[in-house]
Write a protein that holds these residues in place. Structure first.
Motif, PDB file in Angstrom:
ATOM      1  N   ASP A 143       0.829  -1.217   0.000  1.00  0.00           N
ATOM      2  CA  ASP A 143       0.000   0.000   0.000  1.00  0.00           C
ATOM      3  C   ASP A 143       0.860   1.262   0.000  1.00  0.00           C
ATOM      4  O   ASP A 143       0.606   2.198  -0.760  1.00  0.00           O
ATOM      5  N   LEU A 144       1.873   1.281   0.862  1.00  0.00           N
ATOM      6  CA  LEU A 144       2.697   2.492   0.981  1.00  0.00           C
ATOM      7  C   LEU A 144       3.448   2.760  -0.315  1.00  0.00           C
ATOM      8  O   LEU A 144       3.557   3.903  -0.760  1.00  0.00           O
ATOM      9  N   GLU A 145       3.936   1.690  -0.952  1.00  0.00           N
ATOM     10  CA  GLU A 145       4.648   1.869  -2.221  1.00  0.00           C
ATOM     11  C   GLU A 145       3.718   2.470  -3.278  1.00  0.00           C
ATOM     12  O   GLU A 145       4.104   3.376  -4.019  1.00  0.00           O
ATOM     13  N   ASN A 146       2.485   1.974  -3.332  1.00  0.00           N
ATOM     14  CA  ASN A 146       1.517   2.515  -4.299  1.00  0.00           C
ATOM     15  C   ASN A 146       1.174   3.969  -4.002  1.00  0.00           C
ATOM     16  O   ASN A 146       1.074   4.794  -4.911  1.00  0.00           O
ATOM     17  N   ILE A 147       0.981   4.275  -2.721  1.00  0.00           N
ATOM     18  CA  ILE A 147       0.598   5.650  -2.357  1.00  0.00           C
ATOM     19  C   ILE A 147       1.755   6.609  -2.646  1.00  0.00           C
ATOM     20  O   ILE A 147       1.559   7.675  -3.238  1.00  0.00           O
ATOM     21  N   LEU A 182      -5.400  15.890  -5.328  1.00  0.00           N
ATOM     22  CA  LEU A 182      -5.446  14.676  -4.515  1.00  0.00           C
ATOM     23  C   LEU A 182      -4.050  14.299  -4.006  1.00  0.00           C
ATOM     24  O   LEU A 182      -3.895  13.852  -2.869  1.00  0.00           O
ATOM     25  N   ALA A 183      -3.041  14.496  -4.841  1.00  0.00           N
ATOM     26  CA  ALA A 183      -1.665  14.192  -4.413  1.00  0.00           C
ATOM     27  C   ALA A 183      -1.223  15.159  -3.310  1.00  0.00           C
ATOM     28  O   ALA A 183      -0.574  14.753  -2.349  1.00  0.00           O
ATOM     29  N   ILE A 184      -1.594  16.440  -3.448  1.00  0.00           N
ATOM     30  CA  ILE A 184      -1.274  17.399  -2.378  1.00  0.00           C
ATOM     31  C   ILE A 184      -1.936  16.926  -1.084  1.00  0.00           C
ATOM     32  O   ILE A 184      -1.316  16.852  -0.025  1.00  0.00           O
ATOM     33  N   TYR A 185      -3.221  16.608  -1.227  1.00  0.00           N
ATOM     34  CA  TYR A 185      -4.024  16.220  -0.055  1.00  0.00           C
ATOM     35  C   TYR A 185      -3.428  15.014   0.658  1.00  0.00           C
ATOM     36  O   TYR A 185      -3.334  14.989   1.883  1.00  0.00           O
ATOM     37  N   TYR A 186      -3.039  13.998  -0.118  1.00  0.00           N
ATOM     38  CA  TYR A 186      -2.537  12.769   0.505  1.00  0.00           C
ATOM     39  C   TYR A 186      -1.049  12.863   0.905  1.00  0.00           C
ATOM     40  O   TYR A 186      -0.440  11.856   1.235  1.00  0.00           O
ATOM     41  N   PRO A 212      -6.458   1.175  -1.707  1.00  0.00           N
ATOM     42  CA  PRO A 212      -6.543   2.512  -1.094  1.00  0.00           C
ATOM     43  C   PRO A 212      -6.591   3.646  -2.115  1.00  0.00           C
ATOM     44  O   PRO A 212      -7.339   4.605  -1.947  1.00  0.00           O
ATOM     45  N   ILE A 213      -5.827   3.548  -3.199  1.00  0.00           N
ATOM     46  CA  ILE A 213      -5.784   4.651  -4.176  1.00  0.00           C
ATOM     47  C   ILE A 213      -7.154   4.827  -4.828  1.00  0.00           C
ATOM     48  O   ILE A 213      -7.628   5.948  -5.018  1.00  0.00           O
ATOM     49  N   LYS A 214      -7.800   3.707  -5.146  1.00  0.00           N
ATOM     50  CA  LYS A 214      -9.126   3.773  -5.765  1.00  0.00           C
ATOM     51  C   LYS A 214     -10.109   4.460  -4.808  1.00  0.00           C
ATOM     52  O   LYS A 214     -10.941   5.261  -5.228  1.00  0.00           O
ATOM     53  N   VAL A 271     -11.503  13.165  -5.258  1.00  0.00           N
ATOM     54  CA  VAL A 271     -10.751  14.026  -6.177  1.00  0.00           C
ATOM     55  C   VAL A 271     -11.414  15.395  -6.400  1.00  0.00           C
ATOM     56  O   VAL A 271     -10.726  16.387  -6.597  1.00  0.00           O
ATOM     57  N   MET A 272     -12.743  15.455  -6.354  1.00  0.00           N
ATOM     58  CA  MET A 272     -13.419  16.724  -6.641  1.00  0.00           C
ATOM     59  C   MET A 272     -13.732  17.546  -5.398  1.00  0.00           C
ATOM     60  O   MET A 272     -14.126  18.699  -5.506  1.00  0.00           O
ATOM     61  N   THR A 273     -13.584  16.939  -4.242  1.00  0.00           N
ATOM     62  CA  THR A 273     -13.889  17.667  -3.011  1.00  0.00           C
ATOM     63  C   THR A 273     -12.650  18.224  -2.322  1.00  0.00           C
ATOM     64  O   THR A 273     -12.755  19.199  -1.576  1.00  0.00           O
TER      65      THR A 273
END
Lengths: 96, 456
Positions: free
Chosen positions: A31-35, B286-290, B397-399, B405-407
């Motif tokens: 999971d961490l690698e994907n994130i 989304l990348a910023i957020y995560y 998790p990514i899905k 993405v829009m919020t």
């Protein structure tokens, strides 16, 4: 793409005060690698000279009086929340 | 749908008893984690005796279980706080109680509000109000479902990256994420302090506006609160509205695009000007957020150590006590976020991830400011799809993150954004649209939505 090893997961768990089971380490490594792979897309953007944003309130230097305020809660109420106490102190296992 | 006005001037005890009976009838949705019946009935009787008065006298409501309340537990849907009884109440709850509102129970959520489906609750998922095989959305899934099922006329939620707006859309209710700093977070379990907001889910926009006007305002216990600016308004004149084109691509579900376009047509029929605009950095939000949010989570969740409160694991050494209390007390998603936070903040990676994310956040805010120099309101879908099936996204998790993405853009910029019911998918699932405003334009968004709600 950044590789996250099992050792990395153990190191991050230690930094995070998490004692993971072996199954968790395996799953979290994937999971961490994907994130991390996903969030790396920000590398595409040129941010030279851009100031970072740390807060979005427009407020600056919010002061208060340097006065003690117990927020309406007494010591006994807070101590009663602790899983183990002795006298008026929170009890913990051996540190060393 | 139930309105606040239906509950005013009638027996408060009857209001509370009926709401609790409805909660029991709908237990199969698992929207509630606890009922605070004893305290609620005591307060109802005090209202009926005339001892408690106010704008919401005798009106029952439900709070997401990350608001500290008296008369029961506050769990944040986590094992570590499973038996935690708060010694104080959140400012938002205190303000509503001061107007006579009665909290009857606590709604389910993703543990510590980490998630977009309420499937990360330590006590099992909440089911969608329209289709029990589908998710409630999240993290304020329980709050959205209790309003959709008409158990109460409004419920409180928290929105850090879409946690009010997305479940509101999935269940067909109004959801308000206010301007950052509008409502005090004192007494609410912290997730990501730079984007955490408190808002409301309701059946009607005018009810949502009333509740927001009561909760808003400066609180010495939350240094980020703004001086009170929120007052309900009626719409004044025609507005210039921008539809964010990057949120309407082919990747977005066809029903979601159709419903959004139908809402745009209603806005045009009402005389508003709607033009396509570009928010080119949407895809990076989304990348910023995560990066930013897990960083803040890893810090905020450091306090749960099994020492001062919460569940403590058996251990003979202190270091083992921390590690095993946290391992047993958190859900997998909590651990993922804490560890990502530790990763992006660790030495050697800080500049590449955290600092870069906060710089791109500045670029995103600049882009919003540019759009708001010529538009009053922006419109976009709330989520790329209607409610998905239970279990559909839990293994990836990514899905799951992509549902936000829009919020997340409005959250990162501290802007007010609301989700309003706009239509249904072919299968009959509710779909909302999102209206995003300038800072402090919360009341305008609600007034605009109300003017369209009236015409619907």
């Amino acid at each position: 793409m950044t590789q996250i090893s099992h050792d990395d997961v153990h190191h991050l768990a230690q930094l995070s005060s998490l004692q993971l089971t072996d199954d968790e380490v395996g799953a979290l490594q994937i999971d961490l690698e994907n994130i991390v792979g996903y969030i790396q897309q920000l590398d595409e953007l040129d941010t030279t000279g851009v100031e970072p944003t740390y807060q979005v309130t427009d407020l600056e230097n919010v002061w208060r009086d340097d006065a003690v305020d117990n927020y309406g809660i007494d010591k006994a109420t807070l101590l009663a929340l602790a899983p183990a106490t002795e006298a008026v102190q929170i009890k913990v296992p051996k540190v060393l | 749908m139930s309105s606040i006005s239906d509950f005013i001037g009638v027996s408060a005890r009857k209001n509370v008893e009926e709401a609790i009976a409805k909660a029991h009838e709908n237990e199969s949705f698992h929207a509630l984690l606890s009922l605070t019946e004893t305290r609620a009935l005591e307060r109802a009787d005090a209202v009926d005796r005339g001892e408690i008065t106010g704008l919401l006298a005798g009106v029952p409501f439900i709070a997401k279980d990350n608001f500290l309340t008296l008369g029961g537990t506050t769990t944040a849907a986590s094992k570590i706080l499973e038996n935690f009884e708060a010694p104080l109440q959140a400012t938002a709850i205190e303000k509503l109680e001061a107007e006579g509102a009665i909290c009857i129970g606590k709604a389910n959520l993703d543990a510590f509000a980490h998630g977009g489906s309420t499937e990360n609750s330590a006590f099992g998922p909440t089911k969608n109000a329209v289709d029990q095989e589908r998710v409630a959305g999240g993290s304020s899934g329980g709050s959205a479902v209790v309003v959709a099922l008409q158990i109460v006329p409004f419920a409180l939620g928290t929105d850090t990256g879409g946690s009010i707006r997305q479940p509101a859309s999935f269940n067909g209710v109004v959801g308000v994420k206010p301007t950052y700093g509008t409502v005090s977070r004192y007494g609410v379990v912290a997730m990501a302090s730079s984007t955490d907001t408190i808002g409301v889910l309701a059946s009607h926009t005018k009810d949502a506006a009333l509740v927001m006007s009561i909760m808003s305002g400066k609180d010495a216990k939350d240094m980020t609160t703004l001086p009170d600016f929120f007052a309900p308004i009626t719409l004044d004149g025609k507005k210039k509205i921008g539809i964010i084109k990057e949120a309407m691509t082919d990747d977005v579900d066809a029903d979601v695009r159709r419903v959004t376009n139908e809402y745009i047509e209603k806005l045009r029929s009402a005389g508003h000007e709607v033009e396509e605009v570009s928010l080119s950095l949407l895809k990076y939000a989304l990348a910023i957020y995560y990066i930013v949010v897990p960083a803040e989570i890893s810090s905020n969740l450091g306090r749960y150590d099994g020492i001062r409160y919460g569940r403590r694991a058996d251990a003979t050494r202190l270091s083992d006590l921390y590690g095993s209390s946290r391992d047993q007390g958190f859900m997998t998603e909590n651990k993922r976020r804490i560890m990502i936070g530790s990763y992006v903040l660790s030495s050697g990676f800080f500049d590449a991830y955290y600092l870069q994310a906060q710089k791109v956040r500045t670029l995103l805010i600049d882009e919003f400011n540019e759009l708001f120099s010529s538009f009053d309101v922006l419109i976009a879908p709330v989520a790329p799809t209607p409610a998905f099936k239970l279990g559909e996204n839990t293994s990836d998790p990514i899905k799951m993150y992509l549902a936000d993405v829009m919020t997340v853009p409005a959250s990162l910029a501290g802007l007010p954004a609301i989700s309003v019911p706009a239509g249904k998918s072919e299968q009959g699932l509710p779909i909302g649209v999102q209206l995003i405003g300038k800072r402090r334009d919360d009341a305008l968004l609600l007034a605009l939505a109300e003017s369209i709600e009236g015409n619907a």
